[in-house]
Design an enzyme around this catalytic site. Structure first.
Site, mmCIF file in Angstrom:
data_model
loop_
_atom_site.group_PDB
_atom_site.id
_atom_site.type_symbol
_atom_site.label_atom_id
_atom_site.label_comp_id
_atom_site.label_asym_id
_atom_site.label_seq_id
_atom_site.Cartn_x
_atom_site.Cartn_y
_atom_site.Cartn_z
ATOM 1 N N LYS A 51 1.168 -1.045 0.157
ATOM 2 C CA LYS A 51 0.135 -0.151 0.082
ATOM 3 C C LYS A 51 0.852 1.010 -0.280
ATOM 4 O O LYS A 51 0.269 2.468 -0.922
ATOM 5 C CB LYS A 51 -1.069 0.465 1.366
ATOM 6 C CG LYS A 51 -2.135 -1.423 0.825
ATOM 7 C CD LYS A 51 -2.783 -1.401 2.188
ATOM 8 C CE LYS A 51 -4.345 -2.218 2.106
ATOM 9 N NZ LYS A 51 -4.572 -2.426 3.282
ATOM 10 N N GLN A 95 -4.927 -2.383 9.404
ATOM 11 C CA GLN A 95 -4.561 -3.012 8.757
ATOM 12 C C GLN A 95 -5.666 -4.072 9.985
ATOM 13 O O GLN A 95 -4.962 -3.898 11.057
ATOM 14 C CB GLN A 95 -3.145 -3.278 8.611
ATOM 15 C CG GLN A 95 -3.169 -4.743 8.352
ATOM 16 C CD GLN A 95 -3.492 -4.321 6.602
ATOM 17 O OE1 GLN A 95 -3.826 -3.484 6.026
ATOM 18 N NE2 GLN A 95 -3.831 -6.027 5.909
ATOM 19 N N ASP A 118 -11.674 3.028 4.632
ATOM 20 C CA ASP A 118 -12.262 1.358 3.620
ATOM 21 C C ASP A 118 -13.204 1.348 3.816
ATOM 22 O O ASP A 118 -13.921 0.400 3.788
ATOM 23 C CB ASP A 118 -11.842 0.051 5.064
ATOM 24 C CG ASP A 118 -10.012 -0.139 5.124
ATOM 25 O OD1 ASP A 118 -10.112 -0.269 3.959
ATOM 26 O OD2 ASP A 118 -9.197 -0.534 5.504
HETATM 27 N N1 GUN Z 1 -6.901 -6.649 5.622
HETATM 28 C C1 GUN Z 1 -6.927 -7.387 4.246
HETATM 29 N N2 GUN Z 1 -7.773 -7.056 3.154
HETATM 30 C C2 GUN Z 1 -7.612 -5.686 4.043
HETATM 31 C C3 GUN Z 1 -8.862 -3.992 3.307
HETATM 32 O O1 GUN Z 1 -8.997 -4.548 2.436
HETATM 33 N N3 GUN Z 1 -8.403 -3.188 4.637
HETATM 34 C C4 GUN Z 1 -7.761 -3.845 5.574
HETATM 35 N N4 GUN Z 1 -7.976 -2.340 6.561
HETATM 36 N N5 GUN Z 1 -7.338 -4.746 6.077
HETATM 37 C C5 GUN Z 1 -7.282 -5.664 5.427
#
Ligand code: GUN
Length: 282
Positions: A51, A95, A118
């Site tokens: 990311k 995360q 998100d």
């Molecule tokens: N863990 C796996 N995929 C994601 C995601 O799209 N967002 C977040 N915050 N954690 C994740």
């Protein structure tokens, strides 16, 4: 002829468009994504690094705040509240998964909905589930809808079968498909006669994380979207769909890796810019 979707190609196209838009802003006023990473889950570390790498590439300022596994829920919430107050922070991501002693709903709901990149806070979920407009849509479901739209795959009136009911993928995706007038069936681990249902899907989306979809489980000519990603017994990255066998019977299919995964990154970056644009107007 089956179309095999190229997620990296579409991701790069989207990222390039975002990069050109972001280049217009002064550096100190660019969108800023702050990521909270708790513990040492190897997969989470890889995702978070990825990311940051893509954010850097397109000019989004990004910071990763790492906490050890034993951090308290209060300490994380305190950090989130600081970010909520800080005008230079325009997007916050926690995360997942979080360690067991931390209540993920409490932590996520500490994020201001305007900075919830998100789309996972109750406010944004409520907007989505009531047919309204959240500040942003959850990243992976948004990526899946983008795949369908970019490839001119009709959603309205089609039978979409979603396997999986997670907060991150299955539930929001089912709702987004419903909001686009699909007829939606959600299947899960307790669903009986799964293949009888999957065989009726015009659009089949699997988000489970184990090998599940074989050649005799799909309708000829359907669209197959594989959201699952995991390592098989030979340590190879793979998805829920038996790609080699299912491929020839589908009209359109996404591979793993290189299908939905890159689209999640593209959605995250586009959500970061969307929140930034909305924040400037508040
Ligand atoms: N863990 C796996 N995929 C994601 C995601 O799209 N967002 C977040 N915050 N954690 C994740």
């Amino acid at each position: 002829m089956t179309i095999i979707f190229d997620g990296k190609k579409l991701r790069d196209k989207i990222l390039n468009e975002l990069r050109l838009k972001i280049a217009n802003f002064d550096y100190s006023k660019r969108p800023r994504l702050d990521v909270i990473l708790v513990g040492d889950d190897p997969a989470s570390k890889i995702y978070v690094n990825n990311k940051r790498k893509f954010a850097d590439k397109i000019g989004i300022r990004s910071y990763v705040h790492t906490f050890n596994n034993s951090v308290s829920e209060d300490a994380i919430i305190k950090k989130i509240k600081e970010f909520n107050e800080d005008k230079s922070v325009t997007a916050i991501l926690v995360q997942l998964p979080l360690p067991e002693h931390i209540n993920k709903y409490k932590v996520i709901n500490a994020i201001s909905p305007q900075k919830d990149v998100d789309g996972l806070t109750d406010y944004n979920k409520m907007k989505l589930y009531s047919g309204g407009t959240p500040f942003v849509y959850p990243c992976t479901p948004k990526g899946v809808i983008k795949i369908l739209d970019e490839n001119n795959i009709k959603i309205e009136g089609k039978h979409a079968v979603v396997i999986g009911r997670s907060d991150l993928v299955g539930r929001p995706l089912a709702q987004m498909l419903l909001n686009r007038n699909a007829t939606v069936t959600v299947c899960h681990s307790k669903t009986e006669s799964l293949s009888n249902i999957t065989k009726t899907a015009d659009i089949l989306i699997s988000a489970v994380g184990k090998k599940l979809i074989g050649e005799n489980m799909i309708k000829s000519g359907c669209v197959v979207i594989d959201v699952g990603i995991f390592k098989d017994e030979n340590d190879q990255t793979t998805g829920d769909v038996d790609f080699g066998k299912v491929k020839s019977n589908a009209d359109f299919i996404t591979p793993v890796p290189g299908g939905v995964g890159p689209m999640t990154i593209a959605s995250l970056m586009s959500n970061t810019l969307e929140l930034y644009n909305k924040s400037s107007r508040l």
